[in-house]
Design a protein around this motif. Structure first.
Motif, PDB file in Angstrom:
ATOM      1  N   SER A  74       0.833  -1.213   0.000  1.00  0.00           N
ATOM      2  CA  SER A  74       0.000   0.000   0.000  1.00  0.00           C
ATOM      3  C   SER A  74       0.863   1.256   0.000  1.00  0.00           C
ATOM      4  O   SER A  74       0.532   2.249  -0.663  1.00  0.00           O
ATOM      5  CB  SER A  74      -0.934  -0.007   1.211  1.00  0.00           C
ATOM      6  N   GLU A  75       1.969   1.235   0.724  1.00  0.00           N
ATOM      7  CA  GLU A  75       2.856   2.404   0.741  1.00  0.00           C
ATOM      8  C   GLU A  75       3.514   2.622  -0.621  1.00  0.00           C
ATOM      9  O   GLU A  75       3.688   3.765  -1.068  1.00  0.00           O
ATOM     10  CB  GLU A  75       3.923   2.217   1.831  1.00  0.00           C
ATOM     11  N   VAL A  76       3.884   1.538  -1.296  1.00  0.00           N
ATOM     12  CA  VAL A  76       4.512   1.663  -2.618  1.00  0.00           C
ATOM     13  C   VAL A  76       3.523   2.256  -3.614  1.00  0.00           C
ATOM     14  O   VAL A  76       3.857   3.174  -4.381  1.00  0.00           O
ATOM     15  CB  VAL A  76       5.024   0.289  -3.106  1.00  0.00           C
ATOM     16  N   LEU A  95      -8.208   1.926  -7.225  1.00  0.00           N
ATOM     17  CA  LEU A  95      -9.335   2.249  -6.359  1.00  0.00           C
ATOM     18  C   LEU A  95     -10.187   1.004  -6.083  1.00  0.00           C
ATOM     19  O   LEU A  95     -10.606   0.751  -4.945  1.00  0.00           O
ATOM     20  CB  LEU A  95     -10.179   3.345  -7.013  1.00  0.00           C
ATOM     21  N   THR A  96     -10.414   0.213  -7.127  1.00  0.00           N
ATOM     22  CA  THR A  96     -11.201  -1.024  -6.965  1.00  0.00           C
ATOM     23  C   THR A  96     -10.507  -1.983  -6.002  1.00  0.00           C
ATOM     24  O   THR A  96     -11.135  -2.617  -5.153  1.00  0.00           O
ATOM     25  CB  THR A  96     -11.413  -1.692  -8.327  1.00  0.00           C
ATOM     26  N   SER A  97      -9.177  -2.095  -6.130  1.00  0.00           N
ATOM     27  CA  SER A  97      -8.423  -2.969  -5.219  1.00  0.00           C
ATOM     28  C   SER A  97      -8.510  -2.475  -3.783  1.00  0.00           C
ATOM     29  O   SER A  97      -8.633  -3.263  -2.840  1.00  0.00           O
ATOM     30  CB  SER A  97      -6.958  -3.041  -5.653  1.00  0.00           C
ATOM     31  N   ALA A  98      -8.441  -1.145  -3.622  1.00  0.00           N
ATOM     32  CA  ALA A  98      -8.530  -0.580  -2.277  1.00  0.00           C
ATOM     33  C   ALA A  98      -9.889  -0.879  -1.649  1.00  0.00           C
ATOM     34  O   ALA A  98      -9.986  -1.258  -0.474  1.00  0.00           O
ATOM     35  CB  ALA A  98      -8.284   0.923  -2.322  1.00  0.00           C
ATOM     36  N   ILE A 113      -4.245   0.381   5.757  1.00  0.00           N
ATOM     37  CA  ILE A 113      -3.983   0.203   4.327  1.00  0.00           C
ATOM     38  C   ILE A 113      -4.993   0.950   3.462  1.00  0.00           C
ATOM     39  O   ILE A 113      -4.644   1.825   2.674  1.00  0.00           O
ATOM     40  CB  ILE A 113      -3.994  -1.299   3.956  1.00  0.00           C
ATOM     41  N   THR A 114      -6.263   0.596   3.657  1.00  0.00           N
ATOM     42  CA  THR A 114      -7.266   1.087   2.716  1.00  0.00           C
ATOM     43  C   THR A 114      -7.428   2.589   2.787  1.00  0.00           C
ATOM     44  O   THR A 114      -7.534   3.263   1.756  1.00  0.00           O
ATOM     45  CB  THR A 114      -8.612   0.411   3.005  1.00  0.00           C
ATOM     46  N   VAL A 115      -7.446   3.131   3.998  1.00  0.00           N
ATOM     47  CA  VAL A 115      -7.608   4.578   4.115  1.00  0.00           C
ATOM     48  C   VAL A 115      -6.418   5.296   3.501  1.00  0.00           C
ATOM     49  O   VAL A 115      -6.544   6.347   2.865  1.00  0.00           O
ATOM     50  CB  VAL A 115      -7.789   4.961   5.597  1.00  0.00           C
ATOM     51  N   ARG A 116      -5.248   4.703   3.665  1.00  0.00           N
ATOM     52  CA  ARG A 116      -4.031   5.277   3.058  1.00  0.00           C
ATOM     53  C   ARG A 116      -4.189   5.361   1.545  1.00  0.00           C
ATOM     54  O   ARG A 116      -3.869   6.383   0.925  1.00  0.00           O
ATOM     55  CB  ARG A 116      -2.840   4.393   3.417  1.00  0.00           C
ATOM     56  N   LEU A 117      -4.707   4.302   0.930  1.00  0.00           N
ATOM     57  CA  LEU A 117      -4.863   4.275  -0.522  1.00  0.00           C
ATOM     58  C   LEU A 117      -5.989   5.193  -0.981  1.00  0.00           C
ATOM     59  O   LEU A 117      -5.854   5.914  -1.971  1.00  0.00           O
ATOM     60  CB  LEU A 117      -5.135   2.845  -0.982  1.00  0.00           C
ATOM     61  N   LEU A 118      -7.141   5.136  -0.272  1.00  0.00           N
ATOM     62  CA  LEU A 118      -8.270   5.972  -0.687  1.00  0.00           C
ATOM     63  C   LEU A 118      -7.909   7.449  -0.624  1.00  0.00           C
ATOM     64  O   LEU A 118      -8.216   8.216  -1.552  1.00  0.00           O
ATOM     65  CB  LEU A 118      -9.475   5.687   0.221  1.00  0.00           C
ATOM     66  N   LEU A 119      -7.254   7.868   0.447  1.00  0.00           N
ATOM     67  CA  LEU A 119      -6.868   9.270   0.560  1.00  0.00           C
ATOM     68  C   LEU A 119      -5.829   9.641  -0.503  1.00  0.00           C
ATOM     69  O   LEU A 119      -5.848  10.750  -1.054  1.00  0.00           O
ATOM     70  CB  LEU A 119      -6.323   9.553   1.954  1.00  0.00           C
TER      71      LEU A 119
END
Length: 1621
Positions: free
Chosen positions: A145-147, A166-169, A184-190
């Motif tokens: 997620s960080e990458v 976005l779909t994966s998140a 993880i997910t909030v990191r990606l969505l934001l």
């Protein structure tokens, strides 16, 4: 500075590829964070030069291509392999450094590279459940997620790839474990949102929002709610921002507005009632943001009426103030409910009333309500889910008193909540505990309120919804196993509803399901009471036009006759009355061949019964195969219908019961008359006729207490007996024929039980001498002889079914005959006696003993062997099922043997041919074997047999007797959870083990058995702590054994009491302190009992007296019947009991166990002195002389008020009856002054009643002088209580002295007049001194010094009821006089009357004067401990003034102070005192910096008063709360671990958590904690373990604990490193 150095290197060494190679690392090595950061900085500067054509360094096109390729190579060969080697919980600094390197390299590479990197990493987001370890090259989910977040800015132009990320998140939100979702997910969505803008941002927001709503709507579980709220809170800044409200046509292009979505508000409401506190916090945060946004915009929401049926949130700009105040109150209530403490929540309950009233006013003012009632339901549901049962009860009671439910609209809106969550919370038994101020036997507060609520609620519901709502409520009772208490009070509430036709056939089915599924409690009385209330509910709520008579009688089958619906009870009479009133209104049955228009044909109860009997006896022709016994429920239903029909007719004028009965039962009578002669009569028909006959007699009987009160003969039973008496012979001949060899199949075992039950019923019903003689002469002897013949048949090699079934039935027949002959009033005829002797000889048949067994009685414990079924001609499947139950048949076979043996040994004795001692020994050995062989619930006949056997063997075979008693007790203990069999087994065991003959012998000649019985007594008392009534059974038996009420006392038996005196003394002080659940059952049972015959269960249920006061009552009654003046042993026993009681009292006084009001220790002491007062008249003068010192010594102990009064009363009575001990009393005033300074109050209280003692003293003047001298000394004591007692005593004694002086002259007392009068004047002068005056008035009005008279009020009532109630002892310690009156054998002697002749004392209320008699503790030396200031380690501060000119970090460095890496963020804290204390704590423990929301706090005087200049030595930063999100994200990028103090499902305990060196501690607001939108940014939630009730600590205290723990961990690690270096 880095860029300057790198540019210098580039200008001097233009070979960039070589520099890149030198800064890189081999692929298989770990490079270290510094090296990665160096490479990042180099590429960053290099990239700037490449992109801007720097003048410092010039690159050719070939060089640029070579450098770009080299950077891309670094990305693929260095970065990504490095990520795969970092674990999921790896070094945060390494991950941050590597991600910065990726984000630096990606913009310099080809446009396709970011997409390739993202595609290579995306699969790692899908967590595989099958892979425990990461596969080679696969990244951990957290690293992946960080990458992706690092490369997302470079993907912004690729919409397809961004959508895929976005779909994966969103998929991760649904699939990842809880611990990873927020990270993880909030990191990606934001990250996706931050890289988007404009229309693309709107579409992404809409996609996320709709996906979350869709997921929640399809799967509305707690987990889904928790995760959707997490995402919505993280996106709240994007979703909930001011919108531009355009026309509806352009609404699709606008940002999604969650306020317009019904699914969004359902998520919020689900969150507000969620079990997880963080989810509740997030939901409330979203609600408050929506309200704030609506107020800020000032626009109606929604703009146009919604197409959806329901709108949960509305905003009207015209009502902005009203709505703002409503939602502010709402948020306050929801936040306060988090406290879980009643005293904190109760003050805001009026806000709930405000919310409700606002909602009501709103709904009445406008046609369309702005405030949806469902928000109020969230408040109640939150209270119902509280961990605090008191708060839960507060919420239930508040809802029950809700006046708004009287409005139909609100009642309808609340209806589903009532039948759902409200019914669920009502199943909690603890809610029905007695409230403060209620007494034992009162209806619980909740039970009373529930009755009123049910009536109000159903009356307010729209009529068309009442039936369906009631049906759902009853069905809810079937959804789970309800405890007895809530089910009882809910059934009672339903029974109080006003009559209304609401229930039909479905209602009957639901009620039947309640009776079948939920009535599984051991509390038989409560179960019976609940059945009565449910039946009353059916009467008042059934729509009779919707049910047939068959439905009604099928419904009544489930009400047990031995618990509720018994003939002759009030509920039975109500049933008859209900049937009579509605007989013509029931829906007629439509049988085969009839048409629907048959409604006009009404069916009466009599016609229904007549047709049912004919149908019941209409059976098909026999098939020749053995059939299973017919279902007995059919006979049960029909018999109850017949009896109800007869009792209905009996109430009609001119009714002839005999004719009616004969008319109704004519098919049955005809069948029974032919049952023995018609060989073609189908077995099924004869069986059904006998079943119906048996149930008619069983259900026709009335409760024994009812029969005792009714003088006239029951006409129905009399008529039935008259009709059946003519048929006794054919019935018994049929039974005899069937038992004599016709029953040979496994089904016939059950059939034989029916025949034997009919035989037993007929013998007991027709018990006249004529019938008894004929039955015995004709049938009993034949049955015995035939049974003996079958049992004596030699065993076959192959055990056939017929052979084994015949033996089982024969033994059951013999047991039935023996049981009948044992009944009172049945005399054994000569023919029967002869047959019994033959049976006795069969059992005691002697065989040679085997080496393995001592038994030489061949026919004891005979066993049935499992038969072979090859010859079975009936249904093989059903026979197989019966064979599975063969163990029970075999056990019953052995049990029946012991029924016969226990009867024979008492009636016939041992056979004449048997050798007495050997036979008895062998019989007892067989008994012990039987205890091991039989199931625990079948051992009662063995115990009955041993009761006769043990006294004859104990002298010679004590060891065997001990074994038998011990094993018997173990078996009884094993039955403690079996309510049906335990009590009979316990009584049987106690009758056997404590038999009068056994006690008589064991006392002197069997010491081992005596010790065994003592041990069993101890275990009995332990068992009684958890099972009410056990000790009472023992006490009733032994008291009647030692001192029989119906026969003369045997001195030898009475002497055994001295071996078991502990039973008596323990009983005198018995009364366990129950757990709350046990006490609840006791209280509710008492409540049901006090309903009397109004509740038919009280009449029907045969329950032993299991009152926990019964052991005390039995012991006290036993002691009152003793006559020490006539019987020496009685005198000795009383004295021994008194000495034991005084010893118990002294033991408690000296123990170190905490002694508080109404504790077990307090209660025991209270009971000791109550018993002492009861026994005082029976104590002789010489014995009083030996114990008087012990009594006076008890006055020096620290006692509760109730105990103190009893001791003082005892002293007064002793001094009155034995005045020669007054000198010992005077000596008490000069003893132990230093140790117990206030114990003088006890002896001064005695002097208050000196008027009772003085007339019996010699030298009255001298005694008065002593009294005045003693009192005057204590009038000047430094202790206020002592002075108060002394002044009261002085006032009373001086009044006596003045009377004596008036009669006899001065007598030397006049010299004291001046001093005494001055003291009394001082006391009266207290009137103007506030509290002193109140105490002076209260002590004079207190019952012990006012209304109480030691002689006049000396009664059982005063000792056991009035005194405890007035001295505020808990009410379950009060013993009312009616309990003594009901107790057989209680002696109401002239020296101690039962009732108090004067009602004055009992009419008083408890006073508020509390005697303070505890000795003062020695004061600690005020100078023993002096506060010391500790100088911090490594810090020697001399002169600080010069350092103040430097920056904080420079100052600290100059002084040698060490700083840690802990960063404390307090931007959310707004109280200067908390910030000042926090600053001081951070400085002391070496935090790197403290972050505040404003540096202006530093100049606040409140801040400075707590910080004590620590701000001068600590770096302070300013970060506004609105900037915290970006600040925390920045610190995450620097490798900080974000830690918050919050209780969540995944939080870690402080004592287990290891702080990383780079830790950022985020502190929440004093009231709200950490905002919901920041919670998902936390890497770790840490909670502080708590032991108390209060839910949270002060924020400064919480922070100090975490800062110290961080410092402790890293201080230790620093010291270790220093030592190693």
């Amino acid at each position: 500075m880095n860029s300057v150095l790198i540019n210098a290197v580039l200008s001097g060494s233009p070979d960039c590829c070589l520099l890149l190679e030198s800064l890189s690392w081999p692929g298989d090595l770990w490079p270290g964070t510094e090296r990665v950061e160096a490479l990042t900085a180099f590429i960053e500067c290099l990239g700037a030069s490449l992109l801007t054509d720097s003048h410092t360094v010039q690159f050719s096109a070939a060089n640029k291509k070579s450098i770009t390729d080299k950077i891309e190579s670094v990305l693929w060969t260095k970065c990504l392999p490095l990520f795969s080697r970092i674990p999921a919980e790896g070094c945060r600094e390494s991950i941050s450094a590597a991600c910065r390197l990726v984000s630096t390299c990606v913009p310099l590479c080809d446009e396709a590279v970011p997409g390739k990197v993202a595609l290579s990493v995306l699969p790692s987001l899908q967590l595989s459940e099958e892979e425990d370890l990461l596969s080679p090259g696969r990244l951990s989910v957290e690293v992946a997620s960080e990458v992706i977040a690092a490369v997302l800015p470079a993907l912004s132009v690729d919409e397809h790839l961004t959508l895929k990320v976005l779909t994966s998140a969103l998929s991760c939100v649904k699939t990842l474990p809880d611990a990873l979702v927020s990270k993880i997910t909030v990191r990606l969505l934001l990250a996706v949102l931050n890289c988007s803008s404009g229309a693309r941002l709107q579409s992404i927001l809409r996609l996320i929002f709709e996906d979350l709503c869709s997921w929640h709507s399809t799967c509305r579980t707690a987990v889904v709610t928790e995760r959707t709220l997490l995402c919505l809170t993280a996106l709240s800044d994007h979703l909930l921002k001011p919108h531009s409200f355009l026309s509806s046509s352009s609404s699709s292009s606008c940002d999604p507005d969650p306020r317009l979505s019904l699914h969004f508000w359902r998520m919020v409401q689900d969150g507000l009632t969620h079990r997880d506190s963080v989810s509740r916090k997030r939901a409330l945060y979203l609600l408050k943001m929506c309200v704030a946004l609506s107020e800020k915009e000032g626009v109606d929401c929604p703009l146009v009426p919604s197409e959806e049926d329901e709108v949960l949130f509305k905003w009207a700009s015209k009502e902005s103030k009203l709505l703002r105040e409503f939602w502010e109150d709402y948020a306050l209530v929801m936040e306060t409910l988090e406290e879980n403490q009643v005293h904190v929540v109760r003050p805001v309950l009026n806000r709930i009333d405000t919310l409700i009233q606002t909602t009501v006013n709103d709904s009445q003012a406008s046609g369309q309500s702005l405030l949806h009632p469902s928000w109020l339901l969230c408040v109640y549901q939150r209270m119902f889910h509280s961990e605090n049962k008191s708060l839960m009860k507060e919420g239930v009671c508040h809802l029950l008193e809700l006046q708004v439910l009287q409005q139909p609209a609100f009642a309808l809106a609340f209806s589903q909540f009532i039948v759902g969550p409200f019914m669920e919370v009502l199943s909690e038994s603890s809610l029905f505990q007695r409230s403060a101020g209620q007494h034992v036997g009162d209806c619980p507060e909740l039970g009373t309120k529930l009755q009123v609520f049910m009536t109000t609620f159903f009356s307010s519901l729209p009529s068309e919804h009442r039936g369906s709502t009631l049906l759902q409520m009853i069905q809810q009772l079937c959804s789970k196993h309800w405890c007895a208490v809530p089910l009882l009070f809910l059934a009672q509430a339903l029974s109080k509803l006003p009559p209304s036709p609401l229930l039909g056939v479905e209602g009957f089915a639901a009620l039947r399901e309640v009776l079948r599924c939920t009535m599984i409690t051991h509390q038989v009385l409560l179960r019976g009471a609940a059945q009565c209330f449910l039946l009353e509910s059916a009467f008042c709520l059934t729509d009779v036009s919707a049910v047939t008579l068959d439905d009604v009688f099928s419904f009544l089958v489930d009400f047990r006759a031995d618990e509720s619906l018994c003939r002759g009870t009030q509920i039975w009479n109500q049933t008859c009355e209900w049937l009579t009133n509605n007989e013509s209104s029931f829906r007629p049955r439509i049988t085969d061949g009839e048409h629907a228009d048959a409604d006009s044909k009404k069916e009466t109860v009599r016609s229904y019964v007549r047709s049912e009997i004919q149908a019941y006896l209409r059976v098909p022709a026999s098939t020749g195969l053995t059939e299973k016994l017919p279902d007995p429920r059919e006979a049960d239903k029909l018999a109850r219908a017949v009896l109800l029909c007869l009792d209905m007719d009996r109430g009609q004028p001119g009714a002839e019961i005999t004719n009616t009965l004969e008319s109704l039962l004519s098919p049955l009578l005809d069948t029974l008359s032919r049952v023995s002669t018609n060989i073609y009569l189908p077995v099924r028909k004869s069986d059904k006729s006998l079943q119906l006959l048996l149930r008619l007699f069983q259900l026709g009987g009335k409760p024994s207490c009812q029969c005792a009160r009714e003088e006239q003969v029951d006409s129905v039973i009399a008529a039935m007996e008259k009709l059946i008496s003519k048929l006794i012979d054919p019935i018994l001949e049929f039974i005899l024929r069937r038992l004599f060899g016709e029953l040979q199949e496994l089904f016939d075992v059950e059939r034989a039980e029916l025949y034997l039950s009919v035989l037993r019923q007929l013998v007991l019903t027709f018990n006249s001498a004529q019938h008894q003689h004929k039955i015995q002469q004709t049938y009993f002897s034949k049955l015995i002889k035939y049974g003996l013949k079958v049992l004596q048949e030699p065993s076959q090699e192959i055990n056939s079914v017929a052979n084994q079934v015949a033996k089982a039935i024969s033994m059951a027949t013999l047991a039935t005959v023996c049981g009948l002959l044992e009944q009172e009033g049945i005399k054994v005829q000569p023919e029967t006696s002869s047959a019994l002797k033959s049976l006795n000889e069969y059992f005691y048949f002697q065989v040679s003993p085997s080496p393995q067994s001592l038994s030489c009685l061949g026919n004891f414990n005979k066993r049935l062997r499992k038969p072979q079924t090859e010859d079975s001609s009936s249904d093989v499947g059903l026979q197989g099922l019966l064979l599975q139950d063969w163990g029970r048949i075999a056990a019953n076979f052995m049990r029946d043997q012991w029924i016969c043996l226990s009867f024979l040994i008492k009636t016939v004795g041992l056979p004449e041919s048997a050798e007495m001692s050997e036979t008895l020994k062998a019989a007892l050995s067989c008994s012990v074997d039987a205890l091991s062989l039989l199931p625990n619930d079948l051992v009662l006949p063995v115990l009955t047999y041993m009761e006769t056997l043990l006294p004859q063997l104990v002298l010679h075979e004590e060891a065997l007797c001990v074994e038998a008693v011990t094993l018997s007790w173990e078996l009884v203990q094993g039955l403690s959870t079996n309510a049906h069999d335990f009590w009979l087994a316990l009584k049987g065991f106690i009758s056997m083990a404590f038999h009068r003959k056994l006690l008589k012998l064991a006392d002197t000649k069997a010491p081992t058995l005596t010790d065994t019985l003592k041990q069993i007594t101890t275990e009995l008392m332990v068992l009684s702590q958890s099972k009410s009534g056990v000790f009472g059974v023992l006490l009733q038996h032994v008291c009647e054994t030692w001192l029989p009420a119906d026969r003369d006392c045997d001195d030898a038996v009475f002497s055994s009491v001295f071996s078991h005196i502990n039973i008596l003394t323990d009983a005198c002080v018995y009364g366990p302190v129950f757990r709350r659940d046990q006490r609840l059952i006791q209280d509710v049972q008492t409540y049901v009992e006090q309903l009397g015959e109004e509740c038919s269960a009280n009449v029907v249920v045969i329950s032993d007296n299991r009152d926990e006061q019964l052991p005390r009552l039995c012991a006290l009654a036993f002691l009152t019947r003793l006559d020490p003046l006539k019987v020496q042993n009685h005198e000795r026993l009383i004295e021994d009991v008194v000495l034991d009681l005084l010893k118990k009292d002294n033991g408690i006084s000296k123990s170190k166990v905490r002694y508080y009001s109404n504790s077990l220790q307090h209660r025991v002491k209270n009971r000791v002195w109550q018993t002492m007062l009861l026994l005082l008249p029976k104590l002789k003068e010489d014995f009083i002389a030996t114990v008087v010192k012990h009594v006076f010594e008890a006055g020096f102990c620290s006692n509760q008020a109730s105990v103190k009064y009893l001791i003082e009363w005892t002293m007064i009575l002793i001094l009155m009856k034995h005045p020669q001990h007054v000198d010992i009393f005077w000596d008490c005033f000069s003893m132990d002054h230093e140790k117990t300074k206030t114990s003088a109050c006890t002896f001064l209280s005695v002097l208050v009643h000196f008027s009772v003692i003085l007339p019996l003293l010699k030298e009255k003047t001298l005694q008065l002088r002593k009294a005045l001298d003693v009192i005057l000394q204590w009038c000047f004591n430094h202790n206020f209580s002592v002075r108060l007692y002394a002044l009261l005593a002085l006032k009373r004694v001086w009044s006596l002295a003045k009377d004596v002086m008036a009669e006899e002259g001065d007598c030397g007392l006049g010299a004291l007049s001046t001093v005494i009068q001055a003291c009394l004047n001082q006391a009266e002068a207290m009137q103007s001194t506030g509290n002193a005056n109140k105490n002076w008035l209260r002590i004079q009005e207190h019952f012990f010094f006012g209304a109480f008279h030691p002689i006049r009020d000396y009664s059982v009532e005063t000792i056991f009821h009035t005194f405890p109630s007035l001295s505020e002892v808990v009410d379950d310690e009060w013993i009312p006089t009616w309990k003594f009156e009901e107790l057989q054998g209680f002696s109401d002697s002239s020296s101690l009357s039962l009732r108090n002749p004067s009602p004055e004392l009992s009419q008083l209320q408890p006073g508020d004067w509390i005697q303070q008699d505890k000795g003062e503790q020695n004061k600690e030396d005020r100078w023993a401990e002096v506060q010391k200031k500790i100088t911090p380690w490594r810090l020697g501060i001399q002169e600080q003034e010069p350092e103040l000119q430097l920056a904080p970090q420079q100052r600290a460095a100059r002084l040698g102070k060490l700083h840690g890496a802990l960063l404390v963020v307090a931007s959310l804290i707004d109280k200067p005192t908390n910030l000042g204390g926090l600053c001081r704590t951070c400085e002391i423990f070496g935090a790197s910096a403290l972050v505040l929301d404003s540096l202006r706090h530093v100049s606040d005087k409140h801040f400075q008063s707590l910080s004590v200049s620590s701000e001068l030595w600590l770096p302070l930063l300013e970060v506004k709360p609105t900037e915290l999100t970006d600040f925390l994200q920045m610190k995450k990028g620097e490798g900080y671990c974000i830690v918050g103090v919050e209780q969540t499902a995944n939080s870690q305990s402080l004592q287990d958590y290891q702080f990383p060196e780079k830790t950022l501690l985020l502190l929440g607001n004093e009231r709200e904690g950490i905002p919901a939108n920041l919670l998902q940014m936390l890497d770790v939630c840490v909670e502080i373990p708590q032991q108390g009730v209060i839910r949270s600590l002060n924020v400064h205290v919480s922070a100090a604990l975490l800062i110290w723990e961080y410092t402790r961990q890293h201080l230790n690690s620093t010291e270790v490193l220093s030592t190693c270096s």
